[in-house]
Design an enzyme around this catalytic site. Structure first.
Site, PDB file in Angstrom:
ATOM      1  N   LEU A 181       0.858  -1.177   0.000  1.00 37.42           N
ATOM      2  CA  LEU A 181       0.000   0.000   0.000  1.00 37.42           C
ATOM      3  C   LEU A 181       0.899   1.234   0.000  1.00 37.42           C
ATOM      4  O   LEU A 181       1.992   1.210   0.572  1.00 37.42           O
ATOM      5  CB  LEU A 181      -0.896   0.032   1.245  1.00 37.42           C
ATOM      6  CG  LEU A 181      -1.947  -1.065   1.401  1.00 37.42           C
ATOM      7  CD1 LEU A 181      -2.651  -0.920   2.750  1.00 37.42           C
ATOM      8  CD2 LEU A 181      -2.967  -1.023   0.279  1.00 37.42           C
ATOM      9  N   ASP A 182       0.435   2.302  -0.630  1.00 38.14           N
ATOM     10  CA  ASP A 182       1.181   3.549  -0.588  1.00 38.14           C
ATOM     11  C   ASP A 182       1.333   4.019   0.866  1.00 38.14           C
ATOM     12  O   ASP A 182       0.518   3.678   1.729  1.00 38.14           O
ATOM     13  CB  ASP A 182       0.460   4.637  -1.385  1.00 38.14           C
ATOM     14  CG  ASP A 182       0.327   4.294  -2.859  1.00 38.14           C
ATOM     15  OD1 ASP A 182       1.170   3.525  -3.354  1.00 38.14           O
ATOM     16  OD2 ASP A 182      -0.613   4.805  -3.497  1.00 38.14           O
ATOM     17  N   ARG A 183       2.341   4.819   1.087  1.00 39.06           N
ATOM     18  CA  ARG A 183       2.627   5.292   2.442  1.00 39.06           C
ATOM     19  C   ARG A 183       1.412   5.921   3.103  1.00 39.06           C
ATOM     20  O   ARG A 183       1.108   5.663   4.273  1.00 39.06           O
ATOM     21  CB  ARG A 183       3.773   6.309   2.392  1.00 39.06           C
ATOM     22  CG  ARG A 183       4.124   6.902   3.747  1.00 39.06           C
ATOM     23  CD  ARG A 183       5.226   7.940   3.628  1.00 39.06           C
ATOM     24  NE  ARG A 183       5.581   8.482   4.929  1.00 39.06           N
ATOM     25  CZ  ARG A 183       6.478   9.440   5.128  1.00 39.06           C
ATOM     26  NH1 ARG A 183       7.109   9.969   4.092  1.00 39.06           N
ATOM     27  NH2 ARG A 183       6.737   9.872   6.345  1.00 39.06           N
ATOM     28  N   THR A 242      -1.754   5.555   2.374  1.00 39.47           N
ATOM     29  CA  THR A 242      -2.969   4.743   2.291  1.00 39.47           C
ATOM     30  C   THR A 242      -2.990   3.798   3.474  1.00 39.47           C
ATOM     31  O   THR A 242      -1.990   3.136   3.768  1.00 39.47           O
ATOM     32  CB  THR A 242      -3.008   3.938   0.981  1.00 39.47           C
ATOM     33  OG1 THR A 242      -3.008   4.837  -0.131  1.00 39.47           O
ATOM     34  CG2 THR A 242      -4.260   3.065   0.910  1.00 39.47           C
ATOM     35  N   ARG A 251      -5.271   5.744  -7.699  1.00 41.45           N
ATOM     36  CA  ARG A 251      -5.089   7.200  -7.765  1.00 41.45           C
ATOM     37  C   ARG A 251      -4.935   7.672  -9.211  1.00 41.45           C
ATOM     38  O   ARG A 251      -5.520   8.686  -9.609  1.00 41.45           O
ATOM     39  CB  ARG A 251      -3.879   7.586  -6.930  1.00 41.45           C
ATOM     40  CG  ARG A 251      -4.045   7.240  -5.450  1.00 41.45           C
ATOM     41  CD  ARG A 251      -2.707   7.177  -4.726  1.00 41.45           C
ATOM     42  NE  ARG A 251      -2.033   8.461  -4.744  1.00 41.45           N
ATOM     43  CZ  ARG A 251      -0.743   8.607  -4.445  1.00 41.45           C
ATOM     44  NH1 ARG A 251       0.012   7.561  -4.146  1.00 41.45           N
ATOM     45  NH2 ARG A 251      -0.201   9.809  -4.468  1.00 41.45           N
TER      46      ARG A 251
END
Length: 319
Positions: free
Chosen positions: A137-139, A141, A237
């Site tokens: 997961l993105d930082r 998120t 995104r």
């Protein structure tokens, strides 16, 4: 997987390049498979091969995977919200702000550092810098991630992801209103040619498929449930920006979007932008077949407090 030799026979109907075949069969990254081929670790019917060579039915592929390198990642006693754990895997509800694995600029304080403290002998599972990590997961998120604790689990989970057999649902809030209640976004994604830190929809990129369903329509934003059919970097995104509805609070793909919203509802949009502390994106649901037991697993994580407060205000529940 590490430190062993694998003998693979190409099945009937299999087509494509050797490096792609090796990566898929052994749950390796394409880059890792290419390096193995280039270093002579892959034999095609007993001879050295090139990464771009095609494979054909009946061909014998031998792959020697060297032992895992010494991991220079320090175990750190960091908080982890573990929602499930057994001998093969665990499911973590990642907090926003935590980086998943070490990278330049983030060598400590990551989820992997925390996992190294929590799980014994994780270092050899799935690679030197991303031990146990199956997906990420993105930082900024939050939400659910499954982590493998041994090679069999890692291989099984990676294979399930490749076959699109892992269900991943996200809560997202986007600017504006989708024209339909359900939207499928089928658009290839690649590295932005002008900014290598960004991704973009582009011809020649990797196939990417997302499905967005409107759950609530707010004043100048929609609350969506987004299903990932593939797992490209920044996929949700980038896809939502591509259709003209970037994620609220996205500092990369949605900066200043509220400023373009005129009319009597402009103040509402401006206030939403002020209130949201980060990108409004949360991995809310995760389902998969357990790679060892075969049991169907299903997990849900409600919106964390920071996003729940924003949602309450947007719904008019925050007095």
């Amino acid at each position: 997987m590490e430190g062993t030799t694998h003998k693979l026979i190409v099945p009937e109907g299999e087509v494509g390049r050797l490096d792609a075949f090796v990566a898929a069969q052994l749950a390796l990254s394409r880059t890792r498979a290419q390096k193995l081929v280039a270093s002579g670790m892959v034999l095609l019917d007993g001879r050295a091969a090139k990464k771009s060579e095609p494979v054909s039915a009946g061909t014998v592929v031998e792959v020697r995977v060297p032992p895992a390198e010494s991991v220079e990642i320090e175990a750190e006693d960091l908080p982890l919200d573990i929602v499930y754990e057994d001998e093969a895997l665990l499911v973590v509800n990642k907090a926003a702000g935590m980086v998943v694995h070490p990278a330049p600029g983030h060598r400590s304080g990551t989820m992997v550092n925390a996992l190294m403290h929590h799980i014994r002998d994780l270092s050899g599972v799935g690679g030197r810098l991303r031990p146990g990590i199956v997906h990420r997961l993105d930082r900024h998120t939050s939400g659910l991630l499954v982590v493998a604790k041994n090679d069999d689990a890692h291989h099984g989970l990676s294979d399930a992801l490749r076959k699109h057999e892992v269900r991943r649902l996200y809560d997202a809030v986007v600017w504006g209103h989708l024209s339909e209640d359900e939207v499928t976004i089928d658009a290839a994604i690649g590295r932005d040619r002008k900014d290598r830190k960004r991704m973009a929809v582009m011809k020649g990129g990797k196939a990417a498929l997302s499905r967005a369903v409107v759950r609530e329509r707010w004043t100048r934003a929609d609350f969506l449930q987004v299903a990932l059919k593939t797992g490209r970097t920044h996929q949700i995104r980038v896809h939502l920006k591509h259709i003209g509805h970037p994620v609220v609070g996205d500092a990369v793909y949605g900066v200043g979007w509220e400023r373009g919203m005129g009319g009597p509802q402009h103040a509402w949009a401006k206030e939403l932008a002020r209130r949201v502390p980060r990108q409004f994106l949360h991995a809310a649901e995760l389902a998969f077949v357990h790679p060892i037991s075969g049991e169907r697993m299903h997990f849900e994580a409600p919106l964390p407090e920071d996003l729940a407060q924003v949602a309450a205000w947007a719904r008019g529940e925050d007095s």
